[in-house]
Scaffold this motif. Sequence first.
Motif: not given
Length: 160
Positions: A93-111
Amino acid sequence: MEKQFLSNILLMLIWVFLTGDFAFSSFAFGFILSFFILWIISRKFKKRKTKYYRFLPSIISFIFFFLWEMIKANIQVAYEVSTPHYNMKPGIVKVPLDAKTNMEITFLANIITLTPGTLSLDVSTDKKVLYVHAMYVNDKQEFIDDIKNGFEKRLLEILR
């Protein structure tokens, strides 16, 4: 925010020393009690709430939400493994992101990856899309909404 946290810790330690009980439960109760005392005092003397009084409840809410999602996913995967039927409908699934920074994206991907049955695969080069593999994708839009209104929303409340 640091000042409120240090005040909270100081009041917690005062509580622990006054009661003489050095058990974890005494520390936890003292922390919660001092948090509510500081929150009430801040509401009386300040017109706007500081970030600290939104931050701590957001973290606690996120932890309980993550544990609930983890338990649900574990039960679903355990059921799939223990039964002879094939109930999975896997998909990417292609999930559009509201997370912008590398830290936000990394935390979301890890969770997402920590939750059984889902795996973060890649982030687009423009950092606007996260590709996620899931064992159960009955409705792609529902899956996207679950990620965006669940993990991403709660994570951004904490990180922003």
